[in-house]
Design an enzyme around this catalytic site. Structure first.
Site, PDB file in Angstrom:
ATOM      1  N   LYS A  28       1.320  -5.351  -8.137  1.00 46.02           N
ATOM      2  CA  LYS A  28       0.066  -5.922  -8.112  1.00 46.02           C
ATOM      3  C   LYS A  28      -1.269  -5.216  -8.635  1.00 46.02           C
ATOM      4  O   LYS A  28      -2.129  -5.547  -9.058  1.00 46.02           O
ATOM      5  CB  LYS A  28      -0.474  -6.153  -6.574  1.00 46.02           C
ATOM      6  CG  LYS A  28       0.535  -7.021  -5.598  1.00 46.02           C
ATOM      7  CD  LYS A  28      -0.083  -7.164  -4.272  1.00 46.02           C
ATOM      8  CE  LYS A  28       0.937  -7.779  -3.302  1.00 46.02           C
ATOM      9  NZ  LYS A  28       1.673  -6.969  -2.844  1.00 46.02           N
ATOM     10  N   GLY A  29      -0.837  -3.698  -8.751  1.00 46.97           N
ATOM     11  CA  GLY A  29      -1.848  -2.763  -8.910  1.00 46.97           C
ATOM     12  C   GLY A  29      -2.630  -3.263 -10.458  1.00 46.97           C
ATOM     13  O   GLY A  29      -3.625  -2.701 -10.304  1.00 46.97           O
ATOM     14  N   ASP A  53       4.296   6.992 -12.884  1.00 49.50           N
ATOM     15  CA  ASP A  53       4.817   7.918 -12.103  1.00 49.50           C
ATOM     16  C   ASP A  53       6.405   8.306 -12.342  1.00 49.50           C
ATOM     17  O   ASP A  53       6.336   9.048 -13.346  1.00 49.50           O
ATOM     18  CB  ASP A  53       4.857   7.302 -10.481  1.00 49.50           C
ATOM     19  CG  ASP A  53       4.968   8.431  -9.262  1.00 49.50           C
ATOM     20  OD1 ASP A  53       5.405   9.659  -9.794  1.00 49.50           O
ATOM     21  OD2 ASP A  53       4.506   8.227  -8.363  1.00 49.50           O
ATOM     22  N   ASP A  81      -2.643   1.404  -3.834  1.00 46.72           N
ATOM     23  CA  ASP A  81      -2.872   1.420  -2.420  1.00 46.72           C
ATOM     24  C   ASP A  81      -2.153   2.589  -1.545  1.00 46.72           C
ATOM     25  O   ASP A  81      -1.226   3.203  -2.387  1.00 46.72           O
ATOM     26  CB  ASP A  81      -2.261  -0.165  -1.931  1.00 46.72           C
ATOM     27  CG  ASP A  81      -0.807  -0.058  -2.073  1.00 46.72           C
ATOM     28  OD1 ASP A  81      -0.058   0.123  -3.184  1.00 46.72           O
ATOM     29  OD2 ASP A  81      -0.073  -0.370  -1.114  1.00 46.72           O
TER      30      ASP A  81
HETATM   31  C1  PRP Z   1       3.004   1.074  -8.687  1.00 41.87           C
HETATM   32  C2  PRP Z   1       2.514   0.969 -10.087  1.00 41.87           C
HETATM   33  C3  PRP Z   1       3.834   0.891 -10.788  1.00 41.87           C
HETATM   34  C4  PRP Z   1       4.713   1.931 -10.149  1.00 41.87           C
HETATM   35  C5  PRP Z   1       4.867   3.036 -10.828  1.00 41.87           C
HETATM   36  O1  PRP Z   1       3.234   0.021  -8.094  1.00 41.87           O
HETATM   37  O2  PRP Z   1       1.678  -0.105 -10.070  1.00 41.87           O
HETATM   38  O3  PRP Z   1       4.179  -0.229 -11.108  1.00 41.87           O
HETATM   39  O4  PRP Z   1       4.308   2.279  -8.855  1.00 41.87           O
HETATM   40  O5  PRP Z   1       5.776   3.857 -10.189  1.00 41.87           O
HETATM   41  P1  PRP Z   1       7.103   4.443 -10.887  1.00 41.87           P
HETATM   42  O6  PRP Z   1       6.690   4.984 -12.368  1.00 41.87           O
HETATM   43  O7  PRP Z   1       7.544   5.546 -10.063  1.00 41.87           O
HETATM   44  O8  PRP Z   1       8.145   3.355 -11.240  1.00 41.87           O
HETATM   45  P2  PRP Z   1       3.967  -0.145  -6.808  1.00 41.87           P
HETATM   46  O9  PRP Z   1       5.552  -0.114  -6.558  1.00 41.87           O
HETATM   47  O10 PRP Z   1       3.083   0.873  -5.953  1.00 41.87           O
HETATM   48  O11 PRP Z   1       3.435  -1.688  -6.475  1.00 41.87           O
HETATM   49  P3  PRP Z   1       1.852  -2.338  -6.298  1.00 41.87           P
HETATM   50  O12 PRP Z   1       1.607  -2.550  -7.812  1.00 41.87           O
HETATM   51  O13 PRP Z   1       2.040  -3.741  -6.089  1.00 41.87           O
HETATM   52  O14 PRP Z   1       1.178  -1.557  -5.493  1.00 41.87           O
END
Ligand code: PRP
Length: 190
Positions: free
Chosen positions: A52-53, A112, A168
């Site tokens: 969703k981010g 990340d 979040d």
């Molecule tokens: C976050 C962000 C990326 C992912 C990056 O999403 O939006 O999609 O983490 O992390 P990575 O590089 O370690 O894979 P999240 O999983 O927190 O979901 P959200 O967007 O719904 O909050």
């Protein structure tokens, strides 16, 4: 001199430090939108958000793009907490339209480990887009486990947990207009 951004009352006790202000975010996104409009002129790109981010970045970014674009979303989930950083994910929502022969730009809020994007890019590459590139507002290169070529990067971050502007912690703080760190006791109390 600009005054520091105000913190909504629900989050005042929880925020440790504001790392990127709303003005800094908006200036970066405006420049990013101009770059996309230049780089993809005549190509009618498809912007793909990972829910969703990324919706916050996309909503603001689209308003600075001055060429025709399409918008689509993909949603994925890890199989559980123990696989959070294993790269094992499943598709919760696929794109609505085919991207075959299209110029695709995946837009992220943060990268990340790179595992999420690595999975998404593998899926999208199989669909034969004309081109496939990635842009992210935030990048944490020190955390990277998989190398991801990035076409657009907004800000590089240190290895600190951040919230706001789509990011979040346990579902909260996405609606903050800045990027900030949380007090350690908030993270530890979870
Ligand atoms: C976050 C962000 C990326 C992912 C990056 O999403 O939006 O999609 O983490 O992390 P990575 O590089 O370690 O894979 P999240 O999983 O927190 O979901 P959200 O967007 O719904 O909050």
């Amino acid at each position: 001199m600009t005054s520091p951004p105000s913190i909504p009352s629900f989050a005042q006790a929880d925020i440790a430090r504001i790392l990127i202000t709303p003005d800094e975010i908006q200036a970066k996104i405006a420049a990013w939108g101009e770059a996309i409009s230049r780089d993809y002129a005549g190509l009618s790109p498809v912007l793909v958000g990972i829910l969703k981010g990324s919706v916050f970045v996309l909503a603001d970014l689209l308003r600075h793009i001055t060429i025709p674009v399409r918008l689509d979303f993909i949603a994925i989930s890890s199989y559980g907490p123990q696989t959070r950083h294993s790269g094992v994910v499943r598709l919760l929502k696929d794109l609505d339209h085919s991207i075959e022969g299209c110029h695709v730009l995946v837009v992220e809020d943060i990268i990340d480990t790179g595992l999420t994007l690595s999975y998404v890019l593998r899926q999208l590459r199989q669909r034969r887009p004309a081109s496939l590139a990635v842009g992210t507002l935030l990048n944490k290169p020190v955390r990277r486990l998989v190398d991801i070529p990035l076409r657009y990067v907004g800000f590089e971050l240190p290895d600190e947990f951040v919230v706001g502007y789509g990011l979040d912690f346990r579902g909260r703080y996405r609606n903050l207009p800045f990027i900030a760190t949380l007090r350690p006791e908030i993270l530890l109390a979870a």
